[in-house]
Design a protein around this motif. Structure first.
Motif, short mmCIF file in Angstrom:
data_model
loop_
_atom_site.label_atom_id
_atom_site.label_comp_id
_atom_site.label_asym_id
_atom_site.label_seq_id
_atom_site.Cartn_x
_atom_site.Cartn_y
_atom_site.Cartn_z
N CYS A 42 36.07 27.75 46.04
CA CYS A 42 36.05 26.74 47.06
C CYS A 42 35.14 25.76 46.70
O CYS A 42 34.01 26.10 46.31
N LEU A 49 38.75 31.52 47.24
CA LEU A 49 39.78 31.49 48.07
C LEU A 49 40.83 32.38 48.38
O LEU A 49 41.35 32.81 49.35
N CYS A 61 39.25 29.59 53.52
CA CYS A 61 38.11 30.30 52.93
C CYS A 61 37.60 31.50 53.51
O CYS A 61 37.50 31.04 55.00
#
Ligand code: FES
Length: 100
Positions: A42, A49, A61
């Motif tokens: 992320c 993720l 996320c």
């Protein structure tokens, strides 16, 4: 350079997987039989993720709920601001291949 990232057989029981190739962490998602790949880390604070949730063609996320489009890597919802890299995939037989 073309490299094999994964096999379509990896998606029998999962919709998302994470692979490490060429020093990159890549998330591959199966959206209704089409495969897409974006960065797995992320851009907000570095969570994976692939531990999040695939909702349609987006991934959420697990840490602070940023949402990215798995087709383009674009941020759909913050707090993340920067997009994920996105990788073009090619399917040959059961091989999922990309150019890195
Ligand atoms: S680390 Fe992904 S939203 Fe914060």
């Amino acid at each position: 350079m073309e490299i094999k990232l994964a096999s379509t057989n990896d998606f029998v029981s999962k919709k998302m997987i994470s692979v490490e190739k060429e020093g990159k962490s890549i998330l591959i998602a199966n959206v209704n039989g089409s495969y897409y790949a974006i960065g797995d880390i992320c851009t907000h604070m570095g969570c994976n993720l692939s531990d999040g949730e695939l909702i349609g063609d987006t991934v959420k996320c697990p840490c602070h709920a940023s949402v990215f489009n798995v087709k383009t890597g674009e941020v759909v919802k913050g707090p993340a601001r920067d997009p994920e890299p996105s990788y073009t995939l090619k399917i040959e037989g059961d091989k999922i291949i990309t150019d890195i």
